[in-house]
Design an enzyme around this catalytic site. Sequence first.
Site, PDB file in Angstrom:
ATOM      1  N   GLU A  44      -1.748   6.204  -0.371  1.00  0.00           N
ATOM      2  CA  GLU A  44      -3.486   6.299  -0.216  1.00  0.00           C
ATOM      3  C   GLU A  44      -3.678   7.426   0.657  1.00  0.00           C
ATOM      4  OE1 GLU A  44      -4.600   3.091   2.519  1.00  0.00           O
ATOM      5  OE2 GLU A  44      -6.734   3.432   2.100  1.00  0.00           O
ATOM      6  N   HIS A  68       0.821  -1.127   0.052  1.00  0.00           N
ATOM      7  CA  HIS A  68      -0.224   0.188  -0.069  1.00  0.00           C
ATOM      8  C   HIS A  68       0.900   1.387  -0.188  1.00  0.00           C
ATOM      9  CE1 HIS A  68      -3.353  -2.859   1.081  1.00  0.00           C
ATOM     10  NE2 HIS A  68      -4.087  -1.769   1.336  1.00  0.00           N
TER      11      HIS A  68
HETATM   12  N1  ADE Z   1      -6.296  -2.720   5.859  1.00  0.00           N
HETATM   13  C1  ADE Z   1      -7.324  -2.752   5.517  1.00  0.00           C
HETATM   14  N2  ADE Z   1      -7.860  -1.919   4.579  1.00  0.00           N
HETATM   15  C2  ADE Z   1      -6.774  -1.135   4.422  1.00  0.00           C
HETATM   16  C3  ADE Z   1      -6.553   0.262   3.942  1.00  0.00           C
HETATM   17  N3  ADE Z   1      -7.342   0.682   2.848  1.00  0.00           N
HETATM   18  N4  ADE Z   1      -5.127   0.929   4.010  1.00  0.00           N
HETATM   19  C4  ADE Z   1      -4.503   0.283   4.851  1.00  0.00           C
HETATM   20  N5  ADE Z   1      -4.526  -0.710   5.300  1.00  0.00           N
HETATM   21  C5  ADE Z   1      -5.773  -1.465   5.165  1.00  0.00           C
HETATM   22 ZN    ZN Z   2      -6.046  -1.984   1.319  1.00  0.00          ZN
END
Ligand code: ADE
Ligand code: ZN
Length: 350
Positions: free
Chosen positions: A207, A204
């Site tokens: 975001e 990730h």
């Molecule tokens: N764990 C579950 N959903 C998530 C997200 N959108 N961003 C980071 N960690 C997560």
């Molecule tokens: Zn996620």
Amino acid sequence: MNLESIPRRELPSLLSRMPKAELHIHIEGSLEPELIFEMAQRNGIKLDYASIEELRAAYAFTDLQSFLDIYYAGAGVLKTEEDFFDMAWSYLNRAKADNVLHAEIFFDPQTHTSRGVSFATVIGGLDRAVRRGREELGVSASLILCFLRHLSEEEAFATLEEALPYRDRFIGVGLDSGERGNPPEKFARVFARCRELGLHLVAHAGEEGPADYIRDALDILKAERIDHGVRCLEAPDLAARLARERVPLTVCPLSNVKLAVFHELCDHNLGRLLKAGIAATVNSDDPAYFGGYLNDNYAATFAALPELGAREAYHLARNSFEACFVSEETKKGWVTALDEFFAGACGDRG
Ligand code: ADE
Ligand code: ZN
């Protein structure tokens, strides 16, 4: 194929029927309130909420952390192998209904091992559901182990050690949880070790965190795909690189609105990502918490963004197959099925 011949009014049906892959789904995020209550009861756990409606009403998030607090609390009802099986089995049936041919599913072992649930229990239940999904539903699926980035490097290494006896039951590792203040470099050595072990790598990034985290996930962690990554457009050089190198982004539109990454769906940059030549895909992230599964994400996003039409639908589905961690031959088979589906949709015009 004249994709422009498909009228806009046919998009909802097209989006729902087209074959697709899902590459960003946290299995703990598929735990519906009904299942949370059922598991709490059978495991003798007292919840902070009196009813399913009361729990659902608490799903009003202001940012990623406000969601994670509720999400980790919800996962606290998972105790037995049966619980993990039931959760994954329920998701795979939903995926089948959405014409998902293949899913790469995240799981968060540290959320469970920290509560005294063994790694064997977690992976045992999930793996059983994945196998049964293949056999009974014809849905192909594999598991990706995510390290929680708010925990330490040492804890990630300990989790990797625990996981290694089950190395054949997961295909890769990812990095999730609170992004801000937990940069990719914190996990540089764990990811290097996973790379030596031949595991696929995703993370990730971008975001809530800055575009720099996307760059570092690529350069330091050697991530093959970026989960979310929507903030890449803040750095034009990075966006150009993602397009040039065909780095897939697993974008989750409904999640982005619920967690205030974008104010409204009509502000989402999915159309701009595609226009920039980036291999974006559509995914559900945590469908039980964010108001919908994969087809709900496609339907709502296409309804909100007029620049998305049949051509974009085709490319998003195609990107989803090309970004899978499967053999080139398998990808080719899925892309052929997609081409046939769209040729049929165009052909129906006469
Ligand atoms: N764990 C579950 N959903 C998530 C997200 N959108 N961003 C980071 N960690 C997560
Ligand atoms: Zn996620």
